[in-house]
Write a protein that holds these residues in place. Structure first.
Motif, PDB file in Angstrom:
ATOM      1  N   LEU A   1       3.383  10.574   4.338  1.00  0.00           N
ATOM      2  CA  LEU A   1       3.040   9.989   5.636  1.00  0.00           C
ATOM      3  C   LEU A   1       2.412  11.013   6.567  1.00  0.00           C
ATOM      4  CD1 LEU A   1       6.098   7.632   6.238  1.00  0.00           C
ATOM      5  CD2 LEU A   1       3.721   6.966   5.829  1.00  0.00           C
ATOM      6  N   ASN A   2       1.148  10.787   6.883  1.00  0.00           N
ATOM      7  CA  ASN A   2       0.385  11.639   7.794  1.00  0.00           C
ATOM      8  C   ASN A   2       0.601  13.122   7.501  1.00  0.00           C
ATOM      9  OD1 ASN A   2      -1.584  11.771   9.686  1.00  0.00           O
ATOM     10  ND2 ASN A   2      -0.322  11.196  11.440  1.00  0.00           N
ATOM     11  N   PRO A   3       0.295  13.529   6.287  1.00  0.00           N
ATOM     12  CA  PRO A   3       0.591  14.912   5.882  1.00  0.00           C
ATOM     13  C   PRO A   3      -0.105  15.936   6.777  1.00  0.00           C
ATOM     14  CG  PRO A   3      -0.811  13.797   4.254  1.00  0.00           C
ATOM     15  CD  PRO A   3      -0.337  12.746   5.213  1.00  0.00           C
ATOM     16  N   GLY A   4       0.646  16.921   7.199  1.00  0.00           N
ATOM     17  CA  GLY A   4       0.086  17.995   8.026  1.00  0.00           C
ATOM     18  C   GLY A   4       0.141  17.717   9.510  1.00  0.00           C
ATOM     19  N   ALA A   5       0.534  16.510   9.899  1.00  0.00           N
ATOM     20  CA  ALA A   5       0.712  16.220  11.324  1.00  0.00           C
ATOM     21  C   ALA A   5       2.149  16.533  11.722  1.00  0.00           C
ATOM     22  CB  ALA A   5       0.393  14.758  11.626  1.00  0.00           C
ATOM     23  N   VAL A   6       2.340  16.994  12.931  1.00  0.00           N
ATOM     24  CA  VAL A   6       3.622  17.366  13.540  1.00  0.00           C
ATOM     25  C   VAL A   6       4.260  18.554  12.806  1.00  0.00           C
ATOM     26  CG1 VAL A   6       5.876  16.595  14.380  1.00  0.00           C
ATOM     27  CG2 VAL A   6       3.971  14.973  14.316  1.00  0.00           C
TER      28      VAL A   6
ATOM     29  N   ALA B   1       8.178   5.075   4.074  1.00  0.00           N
ATOM     30  CA  ALA B   1       7.280   5.710   3.107  1.00  0.00           C
ATOM     31  C   ALA B   1       7.292   5.024   1.754  1.00  0.00           C
ATOM     32  CB  ALA B   1       7.666   7.184   2.949  1.00  0.00           C
ATOM     33  N   ASP B   2       8.441   4.521   1.343  1.00  0.00           N
ATOM     34  CA  ASP B   2       8.524   3.913   0.011  1.00  0.00           C
ATOM     35  C   ASP B   2       8.213   2.423   0.031  1.00  0.00           C
ATOM     36  OD1 ASP B   2      10.749   2.869   1.229  1.00  0.00           O
ATOM     37  OD2 ASP B   2      12.210   3.853  -0.085  1.00  0.00           O
ATOM     38  N   GLY B   3       7.776   1.913   1.170  1.00  0.00           N
ATOM     39  CA  GLY B   3       7.378   0.513   1.245  1.00  0.00           C
ATOM     40  C   GLY B   3       8.457  -0.418   1.779  1.00  0.00           C
TER      41      GLY B   3
ATOM     42  N   VAL C   1       0.843  -1.202   0.000  1.00  0.00           N
ATOM     43  CA  VAL C   1       0.000   0.000   0.000  1.00  0.00           C
ATOM     44  C   VAL C   1       0.878   1.252   0.000  1.00  0.00           C
ATOM     45  CG1 VAL C   1      -1.630   1.343   1.390  1.00  0.00           C
ATOM     46  CG2 VAL C   1      -1.975  -1.124   1.094  1.00  0.00           C
ATOM     47  N   LEU C   2       1.879   1.268   0.877  1.00  0.00           N
ATOM     48  CA  LEU C   2       2.715   2.468   0.946  1.00  0.00           C
ATOM     49  C   LEU C   2       3.476   2.673  -0.366  1.00  0.00           C
ATOM     50  CD1 LEU C   2       4.038   2.570   4.611  1.00  0.00           C
ATOM     51  CD2 LEU C   2       2.244   3.918   3.538  1.00  0.00           C
ATOM     52  N   ARG C   3       3.919   1.578  -0.960  1.00  0.00           N
ATOM     53  CA  ARG C   3       4.668   1.717  -2.219  1.00  0.00           C
ATOM     54  C   ARG C   3       3.813   2.392  -3.293  1.00  0.00           C
ATOM     55  NH1 ARG C   3       6.869  -3.142  -1.956  1.00  0.00           N
ATOM     56  NH2 ARG C   3       5.190  -4.041  -3.202  1.00  0.00           N
ATOM     57  N   VAL C   4       2.591   1.935  -3.445  1.00  0.00           N
ATOM     58  CA  VAL C   4       1.768   2.547  -4.500  1.00  0.00           C
ATOM     59  C   VAL C   4       1.337   3.961  -4.120  1.00  0.00           C
ATOM     60  CG1 VAL C   4       1.021   0.315  -5.413  1.00  0.00           C
ATOM     61  CG2 VAL C   4      -0.440   1.509  -3.778  1.00  0.00           C
TER      62      VAL C   4
END
Lengths: 471, 471
Positions: free
Chosen positions: B462-467, B174-176, B56-59
């Motif tokens: 990965l979790n865009p906008g968090a932290v 992030a890249d799987g 999932v993360l790869r795609v």
């Protein structure tokens, strides 16, 4: 590509800093502790403040000159000694050695990176507290190096390693920027954990200049016992029983083998040995208990229960401080006896606790296929951490076996790796184990480490060649 | 630049995974717990294995589609709810919920990231061990989220937070790529500390798929007391005395204020209140002691000594489990009473222990300058962690004070920051406190975090906008 710290560069540093901050390297700065190679450094720079550390790193980074951070020089994997590549600057923290403040009610102490471990112990004791990290070289090891290598020692079982005992850091990055993370907070969930990234990075990501450290209350009463066990497996069962009965009160749980006693008798005959007949395996148990408990009584109860369960066959419980000291002396002098015997190959390994006994059962026969050796296996059983050291047969010298050293190391490390263990439990990677890390490390972890190194230290000036191969 | 997870992308995911792995988001997936914004997600993906997470993360990475990791959905800072920007995929770990193995002799448990905290407690108890991390939402919070946010709770004083209780992780980058760091080792000094970098990164650096966690022996006997103190300063002195006497035996030390009892009486009248006359300040002390000690007796001795010293004026020691439970019920229901009263502004803050009392003295008058409020200040005093919550005057509603909310928050957070504290002690940054992190965070730390984020997750999926603000 790094450049030599040439005379012009050293003169430039000299112009920036007070005179006493620069001097020529002494032999101790260039010694790899196990004598495998000799180091090099154009100059020893000993800044007196974080601003001076920052200034030094900035100019080194601009000039592409390597910087080897130096604490007490006691590391065992060559992290503090650069032996090849362009000549670096050695950055000693010795002039930043102050204990800045103690906060007894908070159980916190704030120190500069050059503070000597013994001085931190003393400062904690002065306010009736304990800084629990303790290693044999406490009289010379400095806090910055202890944190950079995430040092362990005999009290990790109860109090954790250097990482677990640190609340905050001040760190100078490769380009001279200063991260002020010198917090005394017990809880702080504001962003990525840079503190633990720096701890254990062995000076390759930044230079630690100060730290706030956890202290612990002093136990109300302490006690020590030696107990004879049939096997490492029984020692582990004894540990589980001890922790069921005394919880965190078990401060140290050290496994030792008869070979250690033989070496002591041979090389340090003044050390009084505790047993009439040396047992095959025995443990040292140290406890520090709360008010209302009698440590010797609790150890007697543990002995009785474990004797009943068939886990121990003999034991001695220290009746006073002198006896406690004598028991600890046996444990603490074994490394010196080892040194005098002279090992062919020494290994600082850890295993999942449940695999320790099996490892010991398998490692001996595996090594026997390579030759006839004496093995002294001892260490922090409560952490799954063994010092597994291989010696020549009696009457022979280690130099006769140099050609077998790599084979022995590979035999031990391969087995450790196959059993889910680590080839560096507490000493770190330094320069000695860079190849081991490449051989045994998870490739995704290695690639991630490399990516972090490249982004935090793009010119590769920080401790070049330590942990990661310099490319 | 991220892209929407459009229908074509969702169909692509559907083609890769088993049918049951994809479904439409439910309301609970899109709720920000305090109702400040509503979330969005194109689809909920619930992989059944680390290989599926990796795929999932790869795609997603290839397609520049954002991924919001989702555990139990109990976070209080919106880390699990993306409300703006391109529509992401919500990655739920709910189908990876197994307790894989327990190792009682090692005090280790290995679990998948979707394991629910209560199930981990139960699995530990089944082997007579304790997984000490405990928070109010333990029936729904999942281990992956607890680690991603470095959760705290009531037992941090003794056992540490989620970070301190983790030995190893399996993480998908992030890249799987999969980092297998699922170690059970107590000591392992082989390279940079990726484990702690991932813990507390709130899903912005990788997706935790499994973890090995520390267990603790169960204390032989437990006890609980409520003691009345004159002030938070006296409460801190009492804590120091308790730890001098009982060492690590002090499991929890919770400060409460009369306002909490008033709110309980008002909103949860079935809860039995422990005092005839509500005291201004009181503490709950929980102890778990080694064999041979009587917890109630030890608490009585502590009371007598602290009464003699003028630190406490009244106290009740639980005489049985039912009473212990009743005392804890008071502490644990205060947040629910708060919720029913309705706060104008709530703050999860920490301070150096020595500054806690001074902070409480200063914060009240500072807020009084903004208006008339009721303050319920309570929390984990042993960690310097206060939940400092501001309520409207009796008979008024929080909605009348919305215009003051930002001013109150700034007043509290500025004071915390000035006193060396943290504006997020245990809840994390999420999306709620991104601005606070920018305002109060060390700029070198922030720049370093950004650099690490950019190198580990170059597309920012990965979790865009968090932290960190999404840029």
């Amino acid at each position: 590509m790094l450049k030599d710290a040439d005379q012009g560069f050293v003169d430039h540093l000299r112009g920036m800093l007070p005179e006493r901050a620069l001097r020529a390297p002494e032999p101790r700065h260039l010694e790899e502790p196990r004598g495998r190679w000799s180091g090099q450094a154009a100059v020893v720079v000993a800044p007196g403040s974080v601003e001076e550390v920052s200034a030094v790193l900035r100019v080194c980074n601009d000039a592409r000159v390597g910087v080897v951070p130096y604490g007490g020089g006691t590391g065992l994997v060559g992290g503090q000694v650069a032996g090849e590549g362009p000549v670096p600057v050695l950055l000693s923290l010795e002039r930043m050695a102050a204990v800045r403040a103690t906060y007894p009610q908070e159980n916190v102490i704030e120190v500069e990176a050059g503070a000597i471990l013994q001085d931190v112990h003393d400062a904690a004791e002065a306010v009736e507290r304990l800084y629990p990290l303790s290693i044999a070289s406490k009289g010379s090891a400095r806090i910055g190096g202890l944190l950079a290598t995430n040092a362990g020692g005999v009290n990790v079982l109860r109090y954790g390693n250097a990482r677990d005992l640190c609340l905050g850091l001040e760190v100078v990055l490769a380009d001279g920027r200063v991260w002020n993370g010198l917090s005394r907070l017990r809880k702080d969930n504001t962003g990525y954990d840079l503190r633990n990234l720096m701890i254990g990075s062995e000076g390759t990501l930044g230079v630690i200049t100060a730290a706030s450290l956890k202290l612990a209350p002093r136990p109300a009463g302490e006690g020590t016992a030696l107990m004879v066990v049939d096997s490492p497996a029984d020692a582990l069962a004894l540990l589980a029983l001890a922790r069921d009965r005394m919880g965190e009160g078990v401060s140290a749980f050290e496994l030792m083998h008869r070979m250690g006693l033989d070496f002591l008798a041979d090389k340090l005959p003044d050390i009084r040995l505790p047993f009439e007949t040396a047992p095959e395996w025995f443990v040292l148990i140290d406890v520090g208990l709360a008010a209302g408990l009698d440590p010797a009584g609790a150890l007697e109860a543990l002995f009785a229960e474990s004797f009943e369960a068939g886990l121990v066959s003999d034991g001695i419980i220290a009746q006073n401080e002198a006896q406690r000291h004598a028991f600890w002396e046996v444990r603490e002098q074994i490394p010196e006896a080892n040194r005098r015997v002279g090992s062919v190959s020494s290994h600082d390994i850890s295993l999942p606790m449940g695999a320790v006994a099996d490892f010991i059962d398998r490692a001996g026969p595996a090594l026997a296929r390579l030759g006839e050796f004496r093995i002294n296996c001892f260490g922090h059983l409560g952490d799954g951490n063994l010092h597994y050291n291989v010696f020549p047969p009696a009457g022979r010298d280690k130099t006769e076996f140099h050609n077998l050293r790599d084979g022995i190391k590979t035999c031990v490390h391969d087995l450790v790796h196959d059993m889910g263990g680590s080839v560096s439990a507490e000493h770190g990677i330094g320069r000695l184990k860079v190849g081991d890390l490449e051989r045994y490390g998870d490739p995704v972890k290695l690639a991630t480490m490399r990516a972090i190194k490249d982004v935090l230290d793009p010119n590769g000036i920080l401790n070049p060649g330590a942990v990661l191969r310099h490319i």
